[in-house]
Design a protein around this motif. Structure first.
Motif, PDB file in Angstrom:
ATOM      1  N   ILE A 173       0.898  -1.236   0.005  1.00 53.55           N
ATOM      2  CA  ILE A 173       0.012  -0.061  -0.030  1.00 53.55           C
ATOM      3  C   ILE A 173       1.098   1.117   0.047  1.00 53.55           C
ATOM      4  N   GLY A 174       0.624   2.123  -0.931  1.00 52.61           N
ATOM      5  CA  GLY A 174       1.737   3.415  -1.216  1.00 52.61           C
ATOM      6  C   GLY A 174       1.146   4.453  -0.493  1.00 52.61           C
ATOM      7  N   ASN A 175       1.751   5.657  -0.564  1.00 56.80           N
ATOM      8  CA  ASN A 175       1.435   6.986   0.214  1.00 56.80           C
ATOM      9  C   ASN A 175       0.021   7.364  -0.497  1.00 56.80           C
ATOM     10  N   THR A 176      -0.663   7.922   0.856  1.00 49.95           N
ATOM     11  CA  THR A 176      -2.058   8.476   0.556  1.00 49.95           C
ATOM     12  C   THR A 176      -2.137   9.601  -0.315  1.00 49.95           C
ATOM     13  N   ALA A 177      -1.013  10.112  -0.550  1.00 47.45           N
ATOM     14  CA  ALA A 177      -0.798  11.478  -1.553  1.00 47.45           C
ATOM     15  C   ALA A 177      -0.735  10.712  -3.054  1.00 47.45           C
ATOM     16  N   TRP A 178      -0.517   9.558  -3.088  1.00 46.69           N
ATOM     17  CA  TRP A 178      -0.437   9.089  -4.507  1.00 46.69           C
ATOM     18  C   TRP A 178      -1.764   8.745  -4.996  1.00 46.69           C
ATOM     19  N   GLN A 179      -2.003   9.281  -6.395  1.00 48.08           N
ATOM     20  CA  GLN A 179      -3.112   9.258  -6.778  1.00 48.08           C
ATOM     21  C   GLN A 179      -3.673   7.827  -6.813  1.00 48.08           C
ATOM     22  N   THR A 180      -2.915   6.904  -7.395  1.00 52.61           N
ATOM     23  CA  THR A 180      -3.195   5.551  -7.363  1.00 52.61           C
ATOM     24  C   THR A 180      -3.574   5.055  -6.103  1.00 52.61           C
ATOM     25  N   THR A 181      -3.000   5.042  -4.896  1.00 53.94           N
ATOM     26  CA  THR A 181      -3.573   4.727  -3.510  1.00 53.94           C
ATOM     27  C   THR A 181      -4.895   5.250  -3.488  1.00 53.94           C
ATOM     28  N   ARG A 182      -4.884   6.729  -3.715  1.00 50.03           N
ATOM     29  CA  ARG A 182      -6.338   7.369  -3.385  1.00 50.03           C
ATOM     30  C   ARG A 182      -7.281   6.641  -3.957  1.00 50.03           C
ATOM     31  N   VAL A 183      -7.263   6.101  -5.411  1.00 55.55           N
ATOM     32  CA  VAL A 183      -8.231   5.834  -6.190  1.00 55.55           C
ATOM     33  C   VAL A 183      -8.684   4.091  -5.515  1.00 55.55           C
ATOM     34  N   TYR A 184      -7.620   3.618  -5.257  1.00 47.96           N
ATOM     35  CA  TYR A 184      -7.981   2.324  -4.999  1.00 47.96           C
ATOM     36  C   TYR A 184      -8.746   2.051  -3.325  1.00 47.96           C
ATOM     37  N   LEU A 185      -8.353   3.131  -2.414  1.00 51.56           N
ATOM     38  CA  LEU A 185      -8.966   3.129  -1.174  1.00 51.56           C
ATOM     39  C   LEU A 185     -10.272   3.502  -1.441  1.00 51.56           C
ATOM     40  N   ALA A 186     -10.358   4.507  -2.159  1.00 51.90           N
ATOM     41  CA  ALA A 186     -11.970   5.019  -2.602  1.00 51.90           C
ATOM     42  C   ALA A 186     -12.718   3.925  -2.841  1.00 51.90           C
ATOM     43  N   GLY A 187     -12.086   3.147  -3.970  1.00 52.82           N
ATOM     44  CA  GLY A 187     -12.879   1.836  -4.626  1.00 52.82           C
ATOM     45  C   GLY A 187     -13.226   1.062  -3.522  1.00 52.82           C
ATOM     46  N   ILE A 188     -12.293   0.869  -2.558  1.00 48.81           N
ATOM     47  CA  ILE A 188     -12.448   0.052  -1.366  1.00 48.81           C
ATOM     48  C   ILE A 188     -13.560   0.242  -0.648  1.00 48.81           C
ATOM     49  N   LEU A 189     -13.481   1.650  -0.125  1.00 52.67           N
ATOM     50  CA  LEU A 189     -14.447   2.093   0.762  1.00 52.67           C
ATOM     51  C   LEU A 189     -15.823   2.542   0.079  1.00 52.67           C
ATOM     52  N   ALA A 190     -15.741   2.589  -1.367  1.00 52.49           N
ATOM     53  CA  ALA A 190     -17.064   2.715  -1.996  1.00 52.49           C
ATOM     54  C   ALA A 190     -18.273   1.304  -1.631  1.00 52.49           C
ATOM     55  N   ARG A 191     -17.631   0.365  -1.432  1.00 54.73           N
ATOM     56  CA  ARG A 191     -17.955  -0.990  -1.440  1.00 54.73           C
ATOM     57  C   ARG A 191     -18.993  -0.984   0.051  1.00 54.73           C
ATOM     58  N   PHE A 192     -18.992  -0.059   0.839  1.00 56.83           N
ATOM     59  CA  PHE A 192     -19.181  -0.115   2.375  1.00 56.83           C
ATOM     60  C   PHE A 192     -20.065   1.352   2.592  1.00 56.83           C
ATOM     61  N   LEU A 193     -20.588   1.663   1.796  1.00 60.25           N
ATOM     62  CA  LEU A 193     -21.557   3.108   2.149  1.00 60.25           C
ATOM     63  C   LEU A 193     -22.799   2.838   2.425  1.00 60.25           C
ATOM     64  N   ASP A 194     -23.191   3.427   3.476  1.00 54.65           N
ATOM     65  CA  ASP A 194     -24.821   3.416   3.877  1.00 54.65           C
ATOM     66  C   ASP A 194     -25.648   4.317   2.905  1.00 54.65           C
ATOM     67  N   ASP A 195     -26.853   4.700   3.374  1.00 51.85           N
ATOM     68  CA  ASP A 195     -27.717   5.112   2.712  1.00 51.85           C
ATOM     69  C   ASP A 195     -27.483   6.837   2.265  1.00 51.85           C
ATOM     70  N   LYS A 196     -26.679   7.218   3.407  1.00 54.24           N
ATOM     71  CA  LYS A 196     -26.411   8.722   3.191  1.00 54.24           C
ATOM     72  C   LYS A 196     -24.862   8.938   2.581  1.00 54.24           C
ATOM     73  N   GLY A 197     -24.240   7.913   2.012  1.00 54.98           N
ATOM     74  CA  GLY A 197     -23.063   7.911   1.308  1.00 54.98           C
ATOM     75  C   GLY A 197     -21.819   7.859   2.474  1.00 54.98           C
ATOM     76  N   ASP A 198     -22.253   7.386   3.745  1.00 52.37           N
ATOM     77  CA  ASP A 198     -20.820   7.647   4.597  1.00 52.37           C
ATOM     78  C   ASP A 198     -20.330   6.233   4.742  1.00 52.37           C
ATOM     79  N   VAL A 199     -19.354   5.879   4.897  1.00 53.06           N
ATOM     80  CA  VAL A 199     -18.704   4.604   5.161  1.00 53.06           C
ATOM     81  C   VAL A 199     -19.029   3.983   6.529  1.00 53.06           C
TER      82      VAL A 199
END
Length: 334
Positions: free
Chosen positions: A156-182
């Motif tokens: 897992i790379g630095n969270t400032a790296w665009q690639t890391t930010r994107v796959y972390l977002a992709g993972i968290l997007a699988r765990f959203l409630d009805d309000k869009g919160d993780v």
């Protein structure tokens, strides 16, 4: 807040030193690689466009654009990913312009306001070293990575790296409630995801993890996997994951405060055209999203366009939340 302002002020000063005023040239901000920027600049010059492309990492460019909002120095922004372009658009930094090539773009690559238009896309993939891991033993989805058998095998790379930010977002997007919160289940999963990984903050440490640290699974943008395969001597194979693969696209937009609007329009019309995008695909292997450009691209680029199934992600909805998610990652998860 005062600390944030001081950081932005320092960023503005550093960029002012690095990027002096550029006469009447069209100024383009881009996080593209050095070779890419050189190609864009030379091709634009040959086509009659007087362009200066100023490059820096995506996060630094984003900070500079925000700091310069009331005194913009750029005329065009090119190559920043979905989340960054969505936030810059929301903050009023861009103005509407529909390029001549945009009519044939698929709907997901243009916004309803006619402001940001995408020109190529990149999947953020899971790949594995086929010399050290079998297809049967490889993970089938992003959610498999927390299994004990993969401990210490991915980075897992630095969270400032665009690639890391994107796959972390992709993972968290699988765990959203009805309000869009993780949900808490999402944060628990991310904790396990980090605990099972080799976590690095710089490129040298990342490379060392593959050379001698035991890493054999690559979480990376597709072009990065190809580059790593050559540099590290690994036979990486890309996985078409269950649940889909995050796919990012890079956009172009004209700054609201440009004083060279006609030049900016002409450059955007040229850059995103089918012939230029096909030439770029030939040079760098990137997948253009304009159908006419993809049709003119090399066969291997056309094949790569269908390499993985895209994960459905609403980037406009996620973009305003991503920084707070990443802050929590830094403070509570890592």
């Amino acid at each position: 807040m005062h600390q944030i302002k001081r950081v932005l002020a320092r960023t503005a000063v550093l960029f002012a030193v690095a990027f002096p005023a550029l006469a009447d040239s069209l100024v383009v901000y881009s996080p593209q690689g050095e070779e890419n920027v050189h190609w864009i600049t030379e091709e634009a010059k040959a086509a009659g466009h007087d362009v200066q492309v100023l490059r820096a990492p995506g996060g630094e460019l984003f900070d500079r654009l925000v700091a310069e909002k009331n005194n913009p120095q750029a005329d065009v922004v090119l190559g920043m990913v979905d989340t960054s372009m969505a936030l810059l658009k929301k903050n009023g930094l861009f103005q509407p312009y529909v390029p001549v090539w945009a009519g044939d773009l698929p709907a997901q690559y243009k916004d309803k306001e006619g402001i940001v238009h995408k020109f190529w896309s990149t999947p953020i993939v899971i790949a594995y070293d086929a010399d050290k891991l079998s297809a049967v033993g490889a993970p089938k989805s992003w959610l498999d990575l927390t299994k004990g058998q993969y401990k210490g095998e991915y980075v897992i790379g630095n969270t400032a790296w665009q690639t890391t930010r994107v796959y972390l977002a992709g993972i968290l997007a699988r765990f959203l409630d009805d309000k869009g919160d993780v949900t808490q289940a999402g944060w628990d999963f991310l904790g396990a995801f980090y605990a099972n990984a080799i976590v690095v903050d710089d490129a040298d440490a990342r490379k060392e993890a593959y050379k001698s640290g035991g890493a054999i699974i690559n979480l990376n943008w597709f072009g990065g996997v190809t580059k790593d395969a050559k540099e590290l001597g690994m036979q990486f194979k890309v996985i078409d994951t269950v649940g889909g693969t995050p796919v990012i696209s890079e956009g172009v937009a004209i700054m609201a405060g440009t004083d060279q609007l006609e030049k900016a329009k002409a450059f955007v019309d040229w850059f995103g055209s089918a012939d230029v995008m096909a030439a770029y695909a030939q040079k760098f292997g990137q997948v253009p999203v304009l159908p006419a450009a993809l049709a003119k691209s090399p066969p291997e680029v056309q094949a790569n366009a269908n390499l993985v199934k895209a994960q459905p992600i609403d980037w406009d909805a996620i973009a305003p939340r991503l920084d707070s998610w990443l802050q929590r990652v830094e403070l509570e998860v890592r």
